[in-house]
Design a protein around this motif. Structure first.
Motif, PDB file in Angstrom:
ATOM      1  N   ARG A 289       0.572  -1.449  -0.060  1.00 33.05           N
ATOM      2  CA  ARG A 289       0.146  -0.684   0.381  1.00 33.05           C
ATOM      3  C   ARG A 289       0.978   1.063   0.202  1.00 33.05           C
ATOM      4  O   ARG A 289       0.466   2.034  -0.677  1.00 33.05           O
ATOM      5  N   MET A 290       2.061   1.496   0.276  1.00 31.56           N
ATOM      6  CA  MET A 290       3.523   2.183   0.423  1.00 31.56           C
ATOM      7  C   MET A 290       4.488   2.198   0.088  1.00 31.56           C
ATOM      8  O   MET A 290       5.299   1.245   0.528  1.00 31.56           O
ATOM      9  N   VAL A 291       4.844   2.962  -0.867  1.00 31.57           N
ATOM     10  CA  VAL A 291       6.474   3.024  -1.583  1.00 31.57           C
ATOM     11  C   VAL A 291       6.602   4.109  -0.924  1.00 31.57           C
ATOM     12  O   VAL A 291       6.733   4.931  -0.987  1.00 31.57           O
ATOM     13  N   TRP A 292       8.217   4.213   0.334  1.00 34.44           N
ATOM     14  CA  TRP A 292       8.170   4.804   0.991  1.00 34.44           C
ATOM     15  C   TRP A 292      10.137   5.062   0.580  1.00 34.44           C
ATOM     16  O   TRP A 292      10.779   4.160   0.538  1.00 34.44           O
TER      17      TRP A 292
ATOM     18  N   GLU B 255       0.731   1.088  -9.807  1.00 35.28           N
ATOM     19  CA  GLU B 255       0.746  -0.112 -10.944  1.00 35.28           C
ATOM     20  C   GLU B 255       0.166  -1.432 -10.021  1.00 35.28           C
ATOM     21  O   GLU B 255      -0.355  -1.355 -10.248  1.00 35.28           O
ATOM     22  N   ALA B 256       0.758  -1.065  -8.724  1.00 26.81           N
ATOM     23  CA  ALA B 256       0.536  -2.346  -7.559  1.00 26.81           C
ATOM     24  C   ALA B 256      -0.825  -1.782  -6.418  1.00 26.81           C
ATOM     25  O   ALA B 256      -0.938  -1.725  -5.743  1.00 26.81           O
ATOM     26  N   GLY B 257      -1.180  -0.092  -7.068  1.00 27.57           N
ATOM     27  CA  GLY B 257      -1.833   0.476  -6.961  1.00 27.57           C
ATOM     28  C   GLY B 257      -1.483   0.866  -4.876  1.00 27.57           C
ATOM     29  O   GLY B 257      -2.121   1.385  -3.701  1.00 27.57           O
ATOM     30  N   ALA B 258      -0.233   1.605  -4.801  1.00 29.01           N
ATOM     31  CA  ALA B 258       0.233   1.874  -3.553  1.00 29.01           C
ATOM     32  C   ALA B 258       0.665   2.973  -3.955  1.00 29.01           C
ATOM     33  O   ALA B 258       0.441   3.937  -5.020  1.00 29.01           O
ATOM     34  N   ILE B 259       0.369   4.456  -2.951  1.00 28.13           N
ATOM     35  CA  ILE B 259       1.071   5.501  -2.564  1.00 28.13           C
ATOM     36  C   ILE B 259       2.465   5.302  -2.008  1.00 28.13           C
ATOM     37  O   ILE B 259       2.959   4.919  -2.045  1.00 28.13           O
ATOM     38  N   VAL B 260       3.343   6.569  -3.511  1.00 30.11           N
ATOM     39  CA  VAL B 260       4.389   6.808  -2.845  1.00 30.11           C
ATOM     40  C   VAL B 260       4.661   7.825  -2.376  1.00 30.11           C
ATOM     41  O   VAL B 260       4.229   9.267  -3.191  1.00 30.11           O
ATOM     42  N   VAL B 261       5.410   7.598  -1.652  1.00 31.23           N
ATOM     43  CA  VAL B 261       5.448   9.094  -0.103  1.00 31.23           C
ATOM     44  C   VAL B 261       6.571   9.019  -0.766  1.00 31.23           C
ATOM     45  O   VAL B 261       8.116   8.381  -1.051  1.00 31.23           O
ATOM     46  N   VAL B 262       7.543  10.882  -0.708  1.00 34.73           N
ATOM     47  CA  VAL B 262       9.220  11.002  -0.990  1.00 34.73           C
ATOM     48  C   VAL B 262       9.630  11.673   0.273  1.00 34.73           C
ATOM     49  O   VAL B 262       9.189  13.070   0.750  1.00 34.73           O
ATOM     50  N   ASP B 263      10.713  11.588   0.694  1.00 40.35           N
ATOM     51  CA  ASP B 263      10.653  12.232   1.724  1.00 40.35           C
ATOM     52  C   ASP B 263      12.247  13.286   1.180  1.00 40.35           C
ATOM     53  O   ASP B 263      12.481  12.844   0.514  1.00 40.35           O
TER      54      ASP B 263
END
Length: 385
Positions: free
Chosen positions: A144-147, A170-178
């Protein structure tokens, strides 16, 4: 000033979200240092303000400003960067959800995830974020998330944000960038496809080592609503004075990042072939494996450098304790130069894990002093053969 994306970055950094006092004409908005607000009858709120935890004009000013700089619809400010990260994780993830994390991230992020969220049921896989195939292989049905941290802390790894955004979506995940190391002055992840940006505003955004803070930026309305509720319900809000100081710092963000970047590049180039240094980690060097991607998604390379000392742990410790202008301290991103020993300072929490930092690594937060003075300081502190 209208929150108009057509204005340049430096103009928005100085003017966005700033509503000047119509009574006095003060060019700097006042600090609304109040815990509560008078109501015009029960429920009769003036401009929607009721209690400082739920809203404050000074904090709102900062939130509008940060959203403008990151090209987001929503900005939510917190008492620290970790408070911001925690609110995002609680808003976006449920027990059983899976998160993909880079193998070089801030130690506090690792601690937050593994000591608080993993015990609550979140699953975490650590991968090399610069390897898109490794990220794809880590995806599960529950992801659900890529950090992402780019540049990463402390090894300055570079992740292709657009590529990771595509994999995550594509995986239906939220992409978070610090985006703490780069700041919005140098890199804007939402424009590259990310869904959320997080910051420790303590660092480059505040810029003067005098205020703690954090922020979440997104254009996802539903997610923003959930984060705002956590901000209100859990209460880790940024106080008015800290918000005002952060706004003050942002006004010089663009010019500061120019100087941080030029100083860091000069230092990295100077020490790239130094006999006492085994390796310089800085994406502005053509030899850096992520240089081309960094050049494509950043306008400059920032003020953070890490170095591996050829003499091992003993040499690294001596170096970190021997500088004068570079002060030995936690944190980064201030106008003054700092030096740190990640293994026992910022990344002590990841010792014994795949994120463990080698004991010969020293991290430099390059300030905006005269670069010749900084180079001389480092030269004097380096061990001699």
């Amino acid at each position: 000033m209208p929150e108009d994306a057509d204005y340049g970055f430096s103009t928005r950094a100085i003017r966005a979200g700033q509503h000047f006092d119509p009574t006095t004409g003060a060019v700097v908005p006042p600090i609304y240092q109040t815990s509560t607000f008078v109501q015009d009858g029960i429920g009769g709120l003036r401009e929607g303000y009721e209690y400082a935890r739920s809203g404050n004009p000074t904090r709102d000013s900062l939130q509008v400003l940060l959203a403008s700089l990151e090209q987001a619809e929503h900005g939510i400010a917190f008492a620290s960067g970790l408070a911001a990260e925690d609110a995002l994780l609680r808003a976006a993830l449920q027990p059983g959800d899976h998160l993909i994390l880079g193998n070089d991230v801030y130690g506090g992020t690792h601690r937050l995830l593994h000591r608080l969220h993993v015990p609550a049921g979140v699953e975490v896989t650590t991968v090399e974020m610069s390897d898109s195939d490794a990220v794809r292989a880590a995806v599960r049905p529950s992801t659900r998330m890529v950090w992402v941290e780019t540049p990463s802390n402390p090894l300055m790894k570079i992740t292709d944000i657009a590529t990771l955004a595509a994999i995550g979506h594509e995986a239906g995940a939220i992409v978070v960038v610090d985006n703490t190391f780069a700041s919005p002055a140098l890199q804007r992840p939402l424009a590259l496809g990310a869904d959320v940006v997080v910051h420790s505003t303590t660092k480059y955004i505040g810029g003067h080592s005098d205020v703690l803070g954090g922020a979440v930026l997104t254009s996802d309305d539903e997610l923003a609503e959930k984060i705002r509720f956590i901000q209100f319900a859990a209460g880790a809000v940024l106080a008015p004075f800290e918000a005002w100081l952060t706004v003050r710092g942002i006004k010089t963000l663009a010019v500061r990042m120019d100087r941080h970047s030029s100083n860091a590049l000069a230092i990295a180039e100077h020490f790239a072939d130094h006999p006492a240094i085994e390796r310089v980690y800085y994406p502005g060097l053509a030899s850096h494996p992520g240089h081309e991607i960094a050049a494509a998604q950043m306008s400059a390379f920032g003020g953070m450098i890490s170095v591996a000392l050829a003499g091992g742990e003993a040499a690294a410790r001596t170096f970190a304790e021997s500088t004068e202008l570079f002060q030995l301290a936690e944190s980064l991103g201030g106008v003054e130069s700092l030096i740190g020993y990640p293994s026992e300072m910022t990344h002590a929490s990841v010792r014994g894990t795949p994120l463990e930092v080698a004991p010969n690594i020293v991290r430099l937060s390059v300030g905006i002093e005269e670069v010749g003075d900084l180079i001389a300081d480092l030269e004097t502190a380096l061990p001699r053969s």
